[in-house]
Design a protein around this motif. Structure first.
Motif, PDB file in Angstrom:
ATOM      1  N   ASP A 365       0.827  -1.207   0.000  1.00 12.72           N
ATOM      2  CA  ASP A 365       0.000   0.000   0.000  1.00 12.72           C
ATOM      3  C   ASP A 365       0.860   1.254   0.000  1.00 12.72           C
ATOM      4  OD1 ASP A 365      -2.223  -1.596   0.035  1.00 12.72           O
ATOM      5  OD2 ASP A 365      -2.609  -1.355   2.188  1.00 12.72           O
ATOM      6  N   ARG A 366       1.944   1.215   0.783  1.00 15.88           N
ATOM      7  CA  ARG A 366       2.832   2.370   0.857  1.00 15.88           C
ATOM      8  C   ARG A 366       3.478   2.640  -0.499  1.00 15.88           C
ATOM      9  NH1 ARG A 366       8.400   2.916   4.348  1.00 15.88           N
ATOM     10  NH2 ARG A 366       8.522   5.196   4.372  1.00 15.88           N
ATOM     11  N   ALA A 367       3.908   1.569  -1.183  1.00 12.32           N
ATOM     12  CA  ALA A 367       4.522   1.724  -2.506  1.00 12.32           C
ATOM     13  C   ALA A 367       3.520   2.298  -3.500  1.00 12.32           C
ATOM     14  CB  ALA A 367       5.051   0.382  -2.995  1.00 12.32           C
ATOM     15  N   GLN A 368       2.270   1.880  -3.414  1.00  8.54           N
ATOM     16  CA  GLN A 368       1.250   2.407  -4.325  1.00  8.54           C
ATOM     17  C   GLN A 368       0.979   3.885  -4.060  1.00  8.54           C
ATOM     18  OE1 GLN A 368      -2.039  -0.284  -3.678  1.00  8.54           O
ATOM     19  NE2 GLN A 368      -1.240  -1.825  -5.114  1.00  8.54           N
ATOM     20  N   ARG A 369       0.970   4.263  -2.787  1.00 12.30           N
ATOM     21  CA  ARG A 369       0.759   5.673  -2.464  1.00 12.30           C
ATOM     22  C   ARG A 369       1.916   6.538  -2.968  1.00 12.30           C
ATOM     23  NH1 ARG A 369      -1.348   3.499   2.405  1.00 12.30           N
ATOM     24  NH2 ARG A 369       0.659   3.808   3.457  1.00 12.30           N
ATOM     25  N   ARG A 370       3.128   6.014  -2.821  1.00  9.79           N
ATOM     26  CA  ARG A 370       4.286   6.757  -3.315  1.00  9.79           C
ATOM     27  C   ARG A 370       4.219   6.917  -4.829  1.00  9.79           C
ATOM     28  NH1 ARG A 370       9.606   4.416  -0.064  1.00  9.79           N
ATOM     29  NH2 ARG A 370       9.343   5.662   1.848  1.00  9.79           N
ATOM     30  N   GLY A 373       1.958   9.511  -5.779  1.00  7.78           N
ATOM     31  CA  GLY A 373       2.345  10.836  -5.339  1.00  7.78           C
ATOM     32  C   GLY A 373       1.671  11.281  -4.068  1.00  7.78           C
ATOM     33  N   ALA A 374       0.994  10.333  -3.368  1.00  8.07           N
ATOM     34  CA  ALA A 374       0.318  10.688  -2.118  1.00  8.07           C
ATOM     35  C   ALA A 374       1.260  10.464  -0.957  1.00  8.07           C
ATOM     36  CB  ALA A 374      -0.939   9.838  -1.943  1.00  8.07           C
ATOM     37  N   PRO A 375       1.127  11.237   0.118  1.00  7.41           N
ATOM     38  CA  PRO A 375       1.986  11.026   1.297  1.00  7.41           C
ATOM     39  C   PRO A 375       1.677   9.692   1.950  1.00  7.41           C
ATOM     40  CG  PRO A 375       0.239  12.583   1.795  1.00  7.41           C
ATOM     41  CD  PRO A 375       0.193  12.348   0.312  1.00  7.41           C
ATOM     42  N   SER A 376       2.705   9.033   2.457  1.00  4.84           N
ATOM     43  CA  SER A 376       2.510   7.741   3.124  1.00  4.84           C
ATOM     44  C   SER A 376       2.599   7.934   4.624  1.00  4.84           C
ATOM     45  CB  SER A 376       3.567   6.726   2.664  1.00  4.84           C
ATOM     46  OG  SER A 376       4.849   7.204   2.964  1.00  4.84           O
ATOM     47  N   ASP A 377       1.725   7.258   5.335  1.00  2.00           N
ATOM     48  CA  ASP A 377       1.719   7.349   6.786  1.00  2.00           C
ATOM     49  C   ASP A 377       2.672   6.327   7.376  1.00  2.00           C
ATOM     50  OD1 ASP A 377      -0.255   9.294   6.683  1.00  2.00           O
ATOM     51  OD2 ASP A 377      -1.846   7.783   6.654  1.00  2.00           O
TER      52      ASP A 377
END
Length: 386
Positions: A365-370, A373-377
């Motif tokens: 999920d973090r890789a997809q957010r990156r 271009g979305a910030p990752s929590d």
């Protein structure tokens, strides 16, 4: 009810009697799957995965009073994994080769839940290091999946299902000349124009082979599947001797039972497009396609598939469905408008497996957010938010 037991064998130790019982189970399986047939699994292990530590596990129910031969309630081909991108801990997978497109194991009708439960018990006793069981390309909500869910509930194991992806299917209501027009819509006229243009080169005919498969049919398919970009990139069956040997042996096995199916488009006596397909129970399974690159501009691969849709009510009336084996966005999706949802199911045997899977999901999920271009929590923030 007579008890169930598990009998595990190396794949090269399966006897002719075992193969016959396996094939008989396939014919009446809870959910048809040509890729779980002995005619597919055993050649795949011999040629595509030689040296693999795969085992064939027969879940059998004893005959009444021990007098009758045990009857298989299920057959599972299993392979151990040290850890991979699905789960980074040692686990067991239902075997699938590089050319397998459906993953449902063969379960006898009326025995699905019990067969899964007995397999769980077998894995927990024989492979205590195995943290999970992974089944890829399983139909979401299908008979095998539902039996798996009930078995997990009864055993107290957590079942994780991936997000589904869609697979094109050909269903009886979507076949015939009128259905072909409806499926293709505006492209139907273009397909017919291409057909007329190809026919300018000589007599154009469409053929289906289901009973005896002549060597010429197999050779023409392999030649065409190797032609063009597949041969150039080394991704065809003929580009690799082991893959061609697998295909030849696999086709012989299915053909010996009248369950190999080839379609051909022939121009002036020469095959210019071909498909190879398999039949299991009442379902067809598309395998590979090939066509002569000299006719690429006329879309002869699509023409060949369109003729199957047009003629299906006459030539495959005994089949209730045909699985395309195609990836999403394939050209076949317009020709075959039916859909099935496929998932990866993971039976988690303990908490470490659950934690490891959560870590994999968080990282994905973090890789997809990156990428988006979305910030990752941070994990800590996610935990607090939960």
């Amino acid at each position: 009810m007579a008890p169930y037991h598990a009998r595990a064998l190396p794949h090269d130790a399966v006897s002719a009697v075992d193969i016959a019982r396996w094939a008989a189970l396939e014919a009446q399986a809870l959910e048809p799957n040509a890729y779980a047939s002995p005619h597919f699994i055993l050649p795949a292990l011999r040629h595509l995965d030689p040296g693999s530590p795969a085992q064939i596990v027969f879940i059998e129910q004893e005959g009444a009073a021990g007098t009758a031969a045990p009857q298989p309630a299920a057959v599972f081909a299993l392979r151990r994994q040290r850890g991979n991108k699905v789960l980074p801990l040692p686990h067991t997978e239902v075997y699938q080769s590089m050319h397998s497109f459906c993953g449902a194991p063969l379960l006898a009708q009326g025995h699905g839940v019990q067969a899964w439960q007995r397999l769980f018990a077998h894995l927990r006793s024989s492979s205590p290091w195995s943290f999970a069981l992974v089944i890829r390309n399983l139909e979401q909500g299908g008979e095998v999946h539902r039996a798996l869910q009930r078995a997990c509930d009864a055993a107290g194991y957590r079942l994780h299902d991936s997000a589904p992806r869609q697979r094109a299917m050909l269903l009886p209501e979507d076949t015939g000349p009128e259905a072909l027009k409806r499926n293709l819509r505006k492209q139907h006229a273009e397909v017919e124009r291409c057909k007329r243009r190809v026919a300018e080169g000589g007599e154009l005919g469409w053929h289906i082979h289901r009973d005896a498969i002549e060597p010429r049919v197999v050779e023409d398919f392999l030649r065409l599947e190797h032609a063009g970009w597949k041969g150039e990139e080394g991704s065809s069956l003929r580009a690799h001797p082991a893959e061609e040997a697998f295909f030849q042996e696999m086709v012989r096995g299915f053909a010996s039972e009248g369950r190999a199916l080839f379609t051909e488009l022939r121009l002036a006596g020469q095959t210019i497009a071909s498909t190879s397909n398999l039949v299991s129970g009442s379902t067809g399974f598309a395998f590979k396609v090939g066509w002569d690159p000299a006719y690429r501009k006329n879309g002869i691969g699509i023409l060949n598939e369109a003729e199957l849709v047009r003629n299906a009510p006459q030539v495959i009336a005994d089949l209730q469905a045909f699985d395309s084996g195609a990836e999403p966005a394939s050209f076949i999706e317009k020709l075959w408008p039916g859909r099935r949802s496929l998932i990866t199911s993971i039976v988690l045997f303990n908490r470490p497996a659950h934690w490891a899977l959560q870590a994999v999901q968080w990282a994905r999920d973090r890789a997809q957010r990156r990428q988006a271009g979305a910030p990752s929590d941070a994990p800590e923030a996610q935990a607090k938010a939960g």
